[in-house]
Design a protein around this motif. Structure first.
Motif, PDB file in Angstrom:
ATOM      1  N   GLN A 187       0.844  -1.192   0.000  1.00 42.13           N
ATOM      2  CA  GLN A 187       0.000   0.000   0.000  1.00 42.13           C
ATOM      3  C   GLN A 187       0.879   1.241   0.000  1.00 42.13           C
ATOM      4  OE1 GLN A 187      -3.356  -0.447   0.106  1.00 42.13           O
ATOM      5  NE2 GLN A 187      -4.062   1.673   0.236  1.00 42.13           N
ATOM      6  N   GLU A 188       0.637   2.130  -0.972  1.00 41.95           N
ATOM      7  CA  GLU A 188       1.435   3.358  -1.032  1.00 41.95           C
ATOM      8  C   GLU A 188       1.156   4.222   0.193  1.00 41.95           C
ATOM      9  OE1 GLU A 188       2.609   5.975  -4.658  1.00 41.95           O
ATOM     10  OE2 GLU A 188       0.787   6.859  -3.811  1.00 41.95           O
ATOM     11  N   LYS A 189       2.220   4.786   0.740  1.00 37.13           N
ATOM     12  CA  LYS A 189       2.123   5.545   1.981  1.00 37.13           C
ATOM     13  C   LYS A 189       2.934   6.825   1.858  1.00 37.13           C
ATOM     14  CE  LYS A 189       2.688   4.809   6.974  1.00 37.13           C
ATOM     15  NZ  LYS A 189       3.187   3.867   8.008  1.00 37.13           N
ATOM     16  N   GLN A 190       2.385   7.931   2.346  1.00 34.69           N
ATOM     17  CA  GLN A 190       3.097   9.203   2.418  1.00 34.69           C
ATOM     18  C   GLN A 190       3.433   9.486   3.874  1.00 34.69           C
ATOM     19  OE1 GLN A 190       0.996  12.445   0.627  1.00 34.69           O
ATOM     20  NE2 GLN A 190       0.534  11.346  -1.251  1.00 34.69           N
ATOM     21  N   GLU A 191       4.699   9.815   4.135  1.00 36.87           N
ATOM     22  CA  GLU A 191       5.078  10.130   5.512  1.00 36.87           C
ATOM     23  C   GLU A 191       6.368  10.938   5.518  1.00 36.87           C
ATOM     24  OE1 GLU A 191       5.774   6.639   7.768  1.00 36.87           O
ATOM     25  OE2 GLU A 191       7.414   5.923   6.522  1.00 36.87           O
ATOM     26  N   ASP A 192       6.652  11.516   6.655  1.00 34.54           N
ATOM     27  CA  ASP A 192       7.931  12.191   6.874  1.00 34.54           C
ATOM     28  C   ASP A 192       8.885  11.200   7.532  1.00 34.54           C
ATOM     29  OD1 ASP A 192       6.959  14.507   5.825  1.00 34.54           O
ATOM     30  OD2 ASP A 192       6.387  15.376   7.747  1.00 34.54           O
ATOM     31  N   ARG A 211      13.521   6.348   2.071  1.00 32.19           N
ATOM     32  CA  ARG A 211      12.899   5.095   1.665  1.00 32.19           C
ATOM     33  C   ARG A 211      11.927   5.407   0.539  1.00 32.19           C
ATOM     34  NH1 ARG A 211       9.644   3.358   6.951  1.00 32.19           N
ATOM     35  NH2 ARG A 211      11.633   3.886   7.909  1.00 32.19           N
ATOM     36  N   GLY A 212      11.838   4.513  -0.418  1.00 33.45           N
ATOM     37  CA  GLY A 212      10.982   4.776  -1.568  1.00 33.45           C
ATOM     38  C   GLY A 212      11.539   5.925  -2.398  1.00 33.45           C
ATOM     39  N   ARG A 213      10.726   6.943  -2.610  1.00 36.61           N
ATOM     40  CA  ARG A 213      11.161   8.107  -3.377  1.00 36.61           C
ATOM     41  C   ARG A 213      10.733   9.378  -2.666  1.00 36.61           C
ATOM     42  NH1 ARG A 213       6.662   6.092  -6.053  1.00 36.61           N
ATOM     43  NH2 ARG A 213       5.016   7.600  -6.575  1.00 36.61           N
ATOM     44  N   ILE A 214      11.503  10.438  -2.895  1.00 40.39           N
ATOM     45  CA  ILE A 214      11.214  11.727  -2.270  1.00 40.39           C
ATOM     46  C   ILE A 214       9.988  12.350  -2.939  1.00 40.39           C
ATOM     47  CG2 ILE A 214      12.092  14.036  -1.814  1.00 40.39           C
ATOM     48  CD1 ILE A 214      14.897  12.873  -1.852  1.00 40.39           C
ATOM     49  N   LEU A 250      12.457  14.061   5.682  1.00 37.48           N
ATOM     50  CA  LEU A 250      12.125  14.143   4.261  1.00 37.48           C
ATOM     51  C   LEU A 250      10.711  13.617   4.013  1.00 37.48           C
ATOM     52  CD1 LEU A 250      15.419  12.802   2.641  1.00 37.48           C
ATOM     53  CD2 LEU A 250      14.592  15.154   2.596  1.00 37.48           C
ATOM     54  N   PRO A 251       9.926  14.326   3.198  1.00 37.55           N
ATOM     55  CA  PRO A 251       8.641  13.761   2.770  1.00 37.55           C
ATOM     56  C   PRO A 251       8.889  12.685   1.710  1.00 37.55           C
ATOM     57  CG  PRO A 251       8.980  15.912   1.746  1.00 37.55           C
ATOM     58  CD  PRO A 251      10.157  15.692   2.649  1.00 37.55           C
ATOM     59  N   VAL A 252       8.442  11.494   1.956  1.00 39.15           N
ATOM     60  CA  VAL A 252       8.702  10.383   1.035  1.00 39.15           C
ATOM     61  C   VAL A 252       7.408   9.651   0.714  1.00 39.15           C
ATOM     62  CG1 VAL A 252      11.070  10.053   1.848  1.00 39.15           C
ATOM     63  CG2 VAL A 252       9.192   8.773   2.922  1.00 39.15           C
ATOM     64  N   ARG A 253       7.445   8.916  -0.399  1.00 42.27           N
ATOM     65  CA  ARG A 253       6.391   7.983  -0.785  1.00 42.27           C
ATOM     66  C   ARG A 253       7.028   6.598  -0.890  1.00 42.27           C
ATOM     67  NH1 ARG A 253       1.813  10.026  -3.800  1.00 42.27           N
ATOM     68  NH2 ARG A 253       1.826  12.302  -3.938  1.00 42.27           N
ATOM     69  N   HIS A 254       6.454   5.628  -0.219  1.00 42.79           N
ATOM     70  CA  HIS A 254       6.956   4.264  -0.364  1.00 42.79           C
ATOM     71  C   HIS A 254       5.784   3.291  -0.250  1.00 42.79           C
ATOM     72  CE1 HIS A 254       7.079   3.266   4.105  1.00 42.79           C
ATOM     73  NE2 HIS A 254       6.827   4.571   4.093  1.00 42.79           N
ATOM     74  N   GLN A 286      -2.535  -2.317   6.931  1.00 45.93           N
ATOM     75  CA  GLN A 286      -3.306  -1.082   6.756  1.00 45.93           C
ATOM     76  C   GLN A 286      -3.467  -0.803   5.266  1.00 45.93           C
ATOM     77  OE1 GLN A 286      -1.419   1.990   9.047  1.00 45.93           O
ATOM     78  NE2 GLN A 286      -2.057   1.129  11.013  1.00 45.93           N
ATOM     79  N   ASN A 287      -4.400  -1.531   4.640  1.00 48.00           N
ATOM     80  CA  ASN A 287      -4.612  -1.431   3.201  1.00 48.00           C
ATOM     81  C   ASN A 287      -6.108  -1.377   2.904  1.00 48.00           C
ATOM     82  OD1 ASN A 287      -5.617  -4.317   2.740  1.00 48.00           O
ATOM     83  ND2 ASN A 287      -3.624  -4.690   3.711  1.00 48.00           N
ATOM     84  N   ASP A 288      -6.432  -1.133   1.635  1.00 48.40           N
ATOM     85  CA  ASP A 288      -7.830  -0.945   1.248  1.00 48.40           C
ATOM     86  C   ASP A 288      -8.680  -2.191   1.492  1.00 48.40           C
ATOM     87  OD1 ASP A 288      -7.157   1.588   0.448  1.00 48.40           O
ATOM     88  OD2 ASP A 288      -6.916   1.077  -1.671  1.00 48.40           O
TER      89      ASP A 288
END
Length: 347
Positions: free
Chosen positions: A120-125, A130-133, A149-153, A159-161
């Protein structure tokens, strides 16, 4: 028959308003009284739940509700046989509680191996990359805010749909049920799914339309179809004030009868090498004089094939013959209909 102390006219008016959005005749007014039309099932409105049962001409107290449960199972909407526990005085079985019991048992089955995990794609600081900025969010920050850093991974997480949908279904059913057995099982399931949601008390309705199951997740399809059905309307939540709509689950009785009979015929005739279909090459009763277009397509309920050859047609009728009545109580238009099938399909 409305309960004592209730406003029967107001309830009837609300039921008729709800019926306008149902794609088949469900209720009608007859001399100021609310009557069922072609529907069986349950509808909850204005604090009252109305169970609409098929009439089986029996004096047995629970025969009508038992028959509805059996025909739902025969038509494929229930998977398990439901039996009443032995007691001196049995109460009429509630179709809604039977459906909740079925859904809870199915939910318990799909969760036997644990809560489903998905990427599940997650946005976090994050303090580590990890993942991509997420450069869109990064561009809005001051240089002094770059300690994280704000990242997406895309982690593998519960915790998924899909898990969110299962939790929503368990929570919704727990609010609807009045059965202590159902509530106990659903409370246990909610506890298993507790790690899925940490966004506060109010659980939002999931985006069912966007959810796609992988081949390895096909066993979730049945519970998700019920959850989707529930999500299309609102359910009564006693913890929130204000006006709310109730849960409704109605079936056209003729549709249930046709489906149940199709399964019975298929199982009975399989040893004879006969297969049952409900659609084939379209045939029409008339041809227009002016343009030659076909009109009045014939759609019998069952087409019986031996191999690739059509050998018979059949139509299901929710009616009872009467040996003492004229023409045994058969309706003339029903015989006209079947004769039109026999002549056009040449069987």
């Amino acid at each position: 028959q409305m309960p004592e102390g209730s406003d029967g006219r107001a309830i009837a008016a609300r039921v008729m308003r709800i019926s306008e959005s149902i794609p088949f005749p469900a209720f009608r007014m007859n001399k100021g009284r609310l009557c069922a039309a072609e529907a069986v099932g349950t509808i909850q409105v204005a604090g009252v739940r109305i169970n609409v049962l098929p009439k089986t001409d029996s004096s047995e107290k629970a025969r009508d509700s038992d028959f509805l449960v059996n025909i739902l199972r025969a038509a494929g909407y229930l998977c398990r046989a439901h039996t009443s526990s032995g007691a001196v005085g049995t109460s009429v079985r509630d179709p809604l509680e039977v459906m909740i019991s079925e859904a809870a048992a199915e939910l318990n089955f799909v969760l036997k191996d644990g809560v489903p995990r998905r990427y599940q794609e997650k946005q976090e600081d994050s303090r580590t990359l990890r993942g991509r900025i997420d450069f869109a969010r990064l561009a809005t920050r001051l240089p002094s805010d770059l300690t994280v850093l704000p990242v997406r991974h895309t982690p593998l997480t519960v915790q998924n749909d899909l898990a969110h949908c299962l939790l929503w279904l368990a929570t919704t059913l727990a609010r609807l049920t009045r059965s202590s057995f159902n509530r106990q099982l659903l409370t246990t399931l909610i506890g298993r799914l507790s790690a899925v949601w940490n966004g506060g008390h109010k659980l939002p309705i999931p985006a069912f339309a966007k959810l796609r199951l992988a081949p390895s997740e096909a066993h979730y399809k049945r519970v998700l179809s019920l959850a989707t059905l529930l999500s299309q309307g609102q359910f009564v939540d006693p913890t929130f004030a204000g006006n709310t709509d109730g849960f409704t689950m109605l079936f056209p009785l003729q549709h249930l009868f046709e489906r149940a009979l199709r399964k019975v015929l298929a199982e009975t005739l399989s040893d004879c090498g006969i297969t049952i279909k409900n659609s084939g090459q379209p045939l029409f009763l008339l041809r227009g004089n002016d343009d030659g277009d076909n009109v009045l397509r014939l759609k019998p309920d069952y087409l019986l094939y031996r191999g690739n050859r059509l050998i018979a047609v059949a139509d299901a009728k929710w009616k009872r013959f009467n040996e003492t009545a004229r023409a045994y109580g058969a309706r003339r238009e029903d015989f006209y209909q079947v004769n039109a099938y026999l002549d056009t399909f040449a069987v």
